[in-house]
Design a protein around this motif. Structure first.
Motif, short mmCIF file in Angstrom:
data_model
loop_
_atom_site.label_atom_id
_atom_site.label_comp_id
_atom_site.label_asym_id
_atom_site.label_seq_id
_atom_site.Cartn_x
_atom_site.Cartn_y
_atom_site.Cartn_z
N GLU A 39 0.82 -1.21 0.00
CA GLU A 39 0.00 0.00 0.00
C GLU A 39 0.86 1.26 0.00
O GLU A 39 0.44 2.30 -0.53
CB GLU A 39 -0.96 -0.03 1.19
N GLN A 78 1.66 1.58 -3.60
CA GLN A 78 0.45 1.95 -4.33
C GLN A 78 0.23 3.46 -4.28
O GLN A 78 -0.14 4.08 -5.30
CB GLN A 78 -0.78 1.25 -3.72
N HIS A 93 -2.44 2.12 -9.39
CA HIS A 93 -1.97 1.60 -8.10
C HIS A 93 -0.85 0.58 -8.28
O HIS A 93 -0.11 0.30 -7.35
CB HIS A 93 -3.14 0.99 -7.33
N PRO A 106 -9.72 -3.80 -0.01
CA PRO A 106 -9.69 -2.45 -0.58
C PRO A 106 -10.98 -2.13 -1.32
O PRO A 106 -11.70 -3.03 -1.77
CB PRO A 106 -8.51 -2.52 -1.57
N ARG A 160 -9.34 0.85 -6.01
CA ARG A 160 -7.92 0.51 -5.81
C ARG A 160 -7.44 -0.59 -6.74
O ARG A 160 -6.24 -0.87 -6.80
CB ARG A 160 -7.70 0.09 -4.35
#
Length: 464
Positions: free
Chosen positions: A251, A254, A264, A281, A285
Motif C-alpha cells: 500500500e 500503491q 496503483h 480495498p 484501488r
C-alpha cells in the motif's frame, strides 16, 4: 518449426470451400512464407491477395490464388488452435504447484507450460526463461499485448535459485526489450517466506516500478503449499503478522504509483487481506481489476455486483404488482421456499456467508447453509475453492443433506468447459451420490443472486 499444418475442416460457404481444399490436406505456406503458428497465419491472412500452397492427402502440391477483403476469413480451421506444440517449462521452481500434486491424476494436470503465446491468448504467466530472441522479435512484430510475466524476484541470483535455472536471472533482460517496444505487461510475484519477501520484495517492487506504465500491474500472491512436498525445499505459510507487513509495504508503493501515474500498480491478492484480518480495498484501488484472474479483487468484485443485483431485485419486487419481473424481463412465479446448501472453499467462506445472509434478510423463505469444504486431498493448507475435489465435496456434504432441496457450487470447482472435477469425478456422479439437484453458478454477483433465488436459467433446470 512444423513444415505444414493439417487442416481439420473447411467452413461452409467460405472462400476455401470454393477451392479444391479438404480436411486432411496440409497448409504448407502463405505467400511463400512458412507458417509457424496461429500468429503467423493471422498476420499473413490480413493481406488482400494470398497464394496458398497446399499439400493434398495424396502427396501432390497445389497453389491457389485468393483475392479477398483485408478482414475476411478464408475459412480454414486447424485441429490445434495454436497451430503448434505447447512449450514445456524448463524450470524447477521451489513453489511450483504441479510438483506438489500426488501421482495418479490425469496427465494434462502435470504439464507445465511456459509459452508466451498462451500468455497473450489465455492470460497464462511466463517466466521468460523459455523464450528466444526470435520469440521476442515476434511478440514485438505482432504487437502481442499484454504479456503476463512471472517475475518472482528482480534479484538475478535469487531468481536463479528460486526457479532452479541458471539462466533465470539473465532472462530478466528480455523485459527491457519488451519495455522499449511498448509491449504492455502484467506481472506476478509468488511470495515465499524467507526467500523473496521482506527487503527482497521491496527491491523487486522498486525495480519493477521503473517499467511503469508499460508494466501496468503486478500481483503479489502467497505460495500455495500442499501436503505432497516430499523431496522439495521447505516452505512455510505466512501468518497474520506477515500478511500485515506485506500489505503495508504494497500500500505504500500503491500510494506512490497512484500519485505519479494514476495507477496503483502493485496489488496484494485477496488472500493477504483475509489472512491479515483486514477489510478488502475499495473497488477503485484495483485499477479496473487488471489482475482479477490472479485472485486480486475477485471478492470485492463479487460482493459489489452481488449487493447491487440483490438491491435491484428487491426494489423491483417491492414496486411491482401481479406478474413479477427481474432486470432481464423474465417472468417468474413466486420465489419458492427451500433449503439450500452452498459449497465453497474455506478461504472465502465468510464472504459467501455474508452473501447468503443478505439473501435471507430479503427472502426469509430461503434457508441457506454455507458449507466450507476442508481440502483433505491436497491438505488443509490449501483453502481456495478452485482446488476442491469431487471426493472431498461429496464426503463433507453427505452429513448435511437432510432436507436439502438443492446444492449450489461455483463453476471453478469444475474443469473449464466440462462437468468434471479435479479428481475426475463427474457432476452426474456427484448428483447421483448425493441424490440432489446441483446448480453450478458463474462467478458474477448477478448470477449468484439469480441462482440463490432459483430464477432465470436456474429456475426449474432439469437434471441430467
Amino acid at each position: 518449426m512444423k513444415s505444414g499444418h493439417i487442416i481439420e475442416s473447411i467452413v461452409d460457404n467460405s472462400i476455401a470451400s470454393g477451392l479444391n481444399i479438404h480436411a486432411g490436406d496440409e497448409l504448407v505456406s502463405i505467400n511463400g512464407s512458412e507458417i509457424e503458428d496461429i500468429f503467423d497465419y493471422q498476420y499473413h491472412c490480413e493481406n488482400e491477395v494470398l497464394t496458398l500452397k497446399i499439400r493434398h492427402t495424396d502427396g501432390s502440391f497445389e497453389e491457389y490464388e485468393v483475392s479477398k477483403d483485408e478482414d475476411e476469413d478464408i475459412g480454414i480451421r486447424f485441429a490445434d488452435g495454436l497451430m503448434d506444440d505447447y512449450r514445456h517449462c524448463s524450470n524447477k521452481c521451489i513453489f511450483c504447484f504441479i510438483d506438489q500434486m500426488p501421482k495418479g491424476m490425469r496427465d494434462t494436470l502435470y504439464f507445465k507450460d511456459d509459452d508466451a503465446r498462451l500468455s497473450f491468448l489465455q492470460g497464462n504467466y511466463i517466466t521468460l526463461t523459455n523464450m528466444s530472441e526470435h520469440d521476442i522479435d515476434r511478440i514485438i512484430k505482432y504487437r502481442l499485448s499484454p504479456i503476463n510475466v512471472s517475475f518472482q524476484t528482480m534479484n538475478p541470483e535469487l531468481r536463479c535459485k528460486m526457479l532452479n535455472n541458471r539462466f533465470a536471472g539473465e532472462a530478466l533482460k528480455k523485459v527491457d526489450r519488451l519495455y522499449e517496444a511498448g509491449i504492455e505487461m502484467n506481472g506476478q510475484i509468488v511470495l515465499c517466506k524467507g526467500y523473496n519477501d521482506g527487503d527482497e520484495l521491496e527491491y523487486s517492487i522498486s525495480r519493477l516500478y521503473e517499467y511503469l506504465p508499460v508494466i501496468r500491474s503486478v500481483s503479489v500472491v502467497p505460495v500455495g503449499i500442499t501436503k505432497f512436498r516430499e523431496g522439495l525445499p521447505k516452505l512455510e505459510l505466512f501468518d497474520k503478522d506477515d500478511a500485515i507487513k506485506v500489505i503495508s509495504l504494497i500500500e505504500k508503493w500503491q500510494k506512490k504509483a497512484y500519485e505519479e501515474y494514476g495507477l496503483h500498480f502493485i496489488h496484494a491478492s485477496d488472500e493477504w487481506y483475509i489472512t491479515a484480518g483486514l477489510d478488502l480495498p475499495e473497488e477503485e484501488r484495483y485499477d479496473g481489476y487488471l489482475q482479477i484472474e490472479n485472485g486480486v479483487g475477485m471478492i470485492r468484485s463479487l460482493l459489489n455486483e452481488f449487493e447491487d443485483s440483490l438491491r435491484d431485485v428487491r426494489d423491483r419486487l417491492e414496486h411491482s404488482k401481479g406478474i413479477r419481473k427481474l432486470i432481464t424481463g423474465i417472468e417468474y412465479k413466486r420465489i419458492r421456499k427451500e433449503k439450500i446448501l452452498v459449497v465453497t472453499g474455506r478461504l472465502v467462506s465468510g464472504y459467501i456467508r455474508q452473501m447468503a445472509d443478505s439473501v435471507q434478510d430479503v427472502f426469509p423463505q430461503k434457508e441457506i447453509e454455507v458449507l466450507p469444504i476442508r481440502n483433505d486431498f491436497f491438505g488443509e493448507t490449501i483453502t481456495v475453492t478452485g482446488l476442491l475435489t469431487g471426493q472431498d465435496i461429496i464426503a463433507q456434504c453427505l452429513p448435511h443433506m437432510e432436507g436439502v432441496d438443492r446444492i449450489i457450487m461455483p463453476e471453478n470447482v469444475l474443469r473449464a468447459g466440462t462437468e468434471v472435477f479435479l479428481d475426475d469425478i463427474t457432476l452426474t456422479e456427484m448428483r447421483n451420490t448425493l441424490h440432489s439437484r446441483i446448480d453450478i453458478v458463474k462467478s458474477s454477483g448477478y448470477d449468484n443472486v439469480m441462482c440463490y433465488l432459483g430464477i432465470g436459467d436456474y429456475n426449474g433446470k432439469k437434471e441430467k
